[in-house]
Motif scaffolding. Structure first.
Motif, mmCIF file in Angstrom:
data_model
loop_
_atom_site.group_PDB
_atom_site.id
_atom_site.type_symbol
_atom_site.label_atom_id
_atom_site.label_comp_id
_atom_site.label_asym_id
_atom_site.label_seq_id
_atom_site.Cartn_x
_atom_site.Cartn_y
_atom_site.Cartn_z
ATOM 1 N N ARG A 1 12.114 75.540 74.664
ATOM 2 C CA ARG A 1 10.892 74.952 74.080
ATOM 3 C C ARG A 1 10.429 75.742 72.855
ATOM 4 N NH1 ARG A 1 9.461 74.231 79.608
ATOM 5 N NH2 ARG A 1 8.261 76.131 79.554
ATOM 6 N N GLU B 1 14.314 77.388 80.007
ATOM 7 C CA GLU B 1 13.513 76.261 79.532
ATOM 8 C C GLU B 1 12.436 76.713 78.552
ATOM 9 O OE1 GLU B 1 13.966 73.629 83.634
ATOM 10 O OE2 GLU B 1 12.058 74.552 83.070
ATOM 11 N N LYS C 1 10.012 74.385 68.660
ATOM 12 C CA LYS C 1 8.713 74.273 67.966
ATOM 13 C C LYS C 1 8.856 74.554 66.477
ATOM 14 C CE LYS C 1 5.903 75.364 71.994
ATOM 15 N NZ LYS C 1 4.961 76.322 72.589
#
Length: 730
Positions: A726, A722, A730
């Motif tokens: 993420r 995870e 970005k």
């Protein structure tokens, strides 16, 4: 003697555990070594060191003194004695010894735990934690009378302590169970029926269980545990009155049994709650009847109304119709109050005001309905947009539960007629769905090959399960297949293939186990036939054995292996009892001794297999009693002892093997997941380190600890994945 049980091997095992700071386990290994060689000096020294590490200085001093009695000039032991003396000189608190006792309790060394708790109590006689924990340790050792006296004393010191109350109930329950066991009747058929009923109760076949309890009680009316267990079965069926009658009958037979008293208290509470519910329902019916009566009175008063009354009532009905149709879209509380006011004015013969209220109610209801309908349509339209987007994502193999949650909230607000809030939630859900869809389209990577392989494996699993459906497929197989189906539906085809493969393998094992089970029961029945044939010429009555054997064959033909095995063993037990009672002085030429030796050897073989997956030292020690009975020519007692030990070892082996297989299956699934994550460039080093320790635990037969570590590795891997996802977004 097995090499793994030599004093040297046990010393090395203890040293390894000591280095890992597993001092209690190390102490057990040293004790086992000294049980074989009481004067083994290196182990005496190591045991004393371990006791000091556990802050048990008094016990360490005893061990040191034993070593010095063998080697008075041993410098290492002399230095160790000084350390022990220094440690003994320190002031120890009750909490200190209580904590030592807790450490021993955790590893099931209850005697040592009691010794530590006693020292805590010697320092502070009313130290409740030590008193309670000692009572629990005594209960584990089945010293129930001592445990009960101690927990009662603890209750006088802390009457409201929930831990004491809970422990007291557990001990009272065990005392009650022990008391019921001692009341077993001599009628073997009644006992057999009661045990059969107990098994039916465990399988949730409650009505069948009650029928079997009735058979047992018909033969033995003073069968206390049968009355009690029948009461528990009726209680589960919510038949509280009859359950209470059964408990009362059991209490008549055993007035001081605490578990029966607890059951009576509980069922009395349940009866009270049921009566309270019944009273509430009766009160509701009364209110309803009063309302109908008032309506009838009102209708009676309106028989002679004039045309104006009819006109206004027509307007009231029109208003009520608008209110009813508009209640879907708005809160109609105010228009309803206006209708009530119109009816009140009408009852008071104030027709002008009644007409004004009726017109106002209709107008207000129409306005609220129109405004609410517009908001309702906006909100439901937006929710439809969300539903369409969610379904498109699901068709693409992507689930977005956060969006679905917001959608559910919006629909709930629509139900409550909070249309503004519903519209706001639906718009938020719609935006989130579009954002998530855009992200998913970027990261979704599904190949035709993975899909094809997973589909094929799923079909194979489904066919294997269907083919074996009549053989008692367990919940574990269904759970594996459900995991596979869920992963497939979510687009995780690699995991789906792994779980489907595991389901196939487990199904094959079940089929093999059933086949083996048939062979095992048939072997048991042949053993009974052989024994009956041996004693047939002695003129004994074997009808009971033959009846049980016929039942076993009947259950075997119907595929019920558990019942078939139970009746085969019952036939064997009955035959052995007859032989023991009637043929005590008859020597079956070489047969009894030969059969007993064969059973004992088979038991030893079973214990050896069990030792590969766990510790069965207690069962190995118990087998010596069988040899002792054999030496005294008590062949049947020796055979019964060995048979009971074999059954216990088989059950233990199955339990440990299932734990091992579970750990290995979980390990395989997590390894597959790690490989997939690493292929996506995610660092899995943390999870791999934890898995290495889990593998070591599996090799050391520490399966429970291994499973916990595997789950920890899985959670660590998910968090790393995870985090990586993420970062990439970005």
């Amino acid at each position: 003697m097995e090499g793994s049980q030599t004093p040297d091997a046990l010393k090395e095992l203890g040293n390894t555990l000591f280095k890992k700071r597993k001092y209690v386990e190390a102490l057990r290994a040293y004790d086992e070594a000294l049980a074989i060689d009481t004067d083994y000096m290196p182990v005496i020294y190591n045991k004393a060191m371990t006791l000091l590490k556990l802050d048990l200085a008094d016990e360490a001093m005893i061990t040191v003194k034993k070593g010095l009695s063998l080697e008075p000039k041993n410098d290492r032991l002399i230095n160790l004695r000084k350390k022990a003396e220094k440690a003994i000189g320190k002031n120890k608190t009750p909490e200190y010894y209580k904590d030592r006792g807790n450490e021993f309790f955790k590893v099931k060394r209850y005697e040592e735990a009691i010794s530590a708790y006693d020292k805590s109590i010697q320092i502070k006689a009313d130290f409740v934690p030590a008193l309670v924990n000692k009572a629990k340790a005594l209960e584990k050792l089945e010293r129930l009378d001592e445990a009960y006296e101690l927990i009662k004393h603890s209750a006088t010191l802390a009457p409201t302590d929930q831990h004491i109350i809970k422990a007291k109930k557990v001990i009272e329950a065990n005392l009650g169970k022990r008391d019921l066991k001692t009341r077993e009747p001599e009628d073997e058929v009644a006992v057999g029926m009661k045990h059969l009923a107990d098994n039916l109760f465990m399988r949730e076949q409650l009505l069948q269980a009650i029928a079997k309890y009735d058979v047992a009680l018909g033969r033995t009316p003073d069968y206390t545990s049968a009355w009690f267990n029948k009461g528990q079965t009726l209680r589960k069926l919510k038949n509280y009155i009859e359950a209470q009658e059964c408990f009362e009958k059991a209490r008549e037979l055993a007035p001081d049994n605490p578990i029966i008293g607890q059951a009576l208290e509980s069922v009395s509470t349940e009866i009270g709650e049921a009566k309270s519910i019944e009273a509430s329902m009766m009160e509701s019916e009364k209110v309803y009847e009063d309302a109908l009566s008032k309506i009838d009175q009102m209708l009676e008063r309106t028989k002679d109304i004039d045309k104006d009354y009819d006109k206004i009532m027509g307007m009231v009905h029109e208003a009520e119709g608008v209110i009813e149709s508009g209640s879907k879209y708005a809160d109609m509380d105010k228009p309803r109050k206006m209708v009530k006011a119109a009816l009140k004015m009408l009852a008071d013969d104030n027709y002008p005001k009644a007409e004004a209220f009726a017109k106002g109610a209709k107008k207000k209801a129409a306005k609220l309905s129109k405004e609410g309908k517009e908001k309702y349509e906006l909100a439901t339209k937006e929710i439809e947009y969300v539903e369409k987007t969610v379904r498109e994502m699901l068709d693409a193999g992507v689930g977005i539960p956060q969006v679905r949650s917001l959608q559910d909230q919006a629909e709930e607000e629509v139900f409550r007629k909070n249309f503004d809030t519903a519209l706001e939630l639906a718009k938020k859900a719609h935006k989130m769905a579009l954002d998530e869809a855009e992200k998913a389209l970027v990261i979704l990577k599904t190949t035709d090959k993975e899909y094809s392989q997973a589909s094929q494996r799923m079909a194979e699993a489904e066919k294997a399960i269907e083919d074996a459906s009549g053989l008692g497929i367990g919940e574990d197989v269904k759970e594996m297949y459900d995991h596979a189906k869920k992963a497939f539906d979510e687009g995780d085809y690699i995991s789906a293939e792994v779980y489907a493969k595991m389901a196939i393998e487990r199904t094959v094992e079940v089929v093999e186990d059933v086949r083996s089970g048939y062979e095992g029961v048939e072997a048991e029945m042949r053993k009974v036939e052989d024994l009956m044939e041996e004693v047939a010429d002695a003129g004994v009555d074997l009808s009971q054995s033959r009846t049980a054997l016929d039942r076993a064959q009947s259950f075997l033909d119907s595929g019920d292996l558990d019942e078939a095995s139970k009746y085969a063993r019952l036939a064997y037990t009955a035959t052995m009892k007859i032989v023991e009672e009637t043929l005590n002085d008859i020597k079956i030429e070489g047969g009894a001794y030969k059969d007993t030796i064969a059973v004992i050897k088979a038991t030893e073989k079973t214990l050896k297999a069990a030792n590969e997956v766990g510790d069965v030292s207690e069962l190995e020690e118990a087998l010596q009693e069988a040899y002792a009975q054999l030496d005294d020519d008590n062949y049947f007692k020796a055979m019964n002892i060995a048979t009971e030990i074999m059954d216990a070892a088989e059950g233990y082996t199955e339990e440990r093997r299932e734990l091992k297989e579970d750990a290995q299956r979980r390990m395989a699934a997590v390894v597959t997941a790690l490989d997939r994550f690493k292929g996506q460039g995610v660092d899995m080093s943390g999870s791999e380190a934890v898995l290495d320790t889990a593998r070591s635990n599996i090799d050391s037969k520490m399966y429970e600890e291994a499973i916990e570590l595997i789950e920890e590795a899985n959670d660590t891997a998910k968090r790393a994945a995870e985090k990586s996802l993420r970062s990439s977004m970005k």
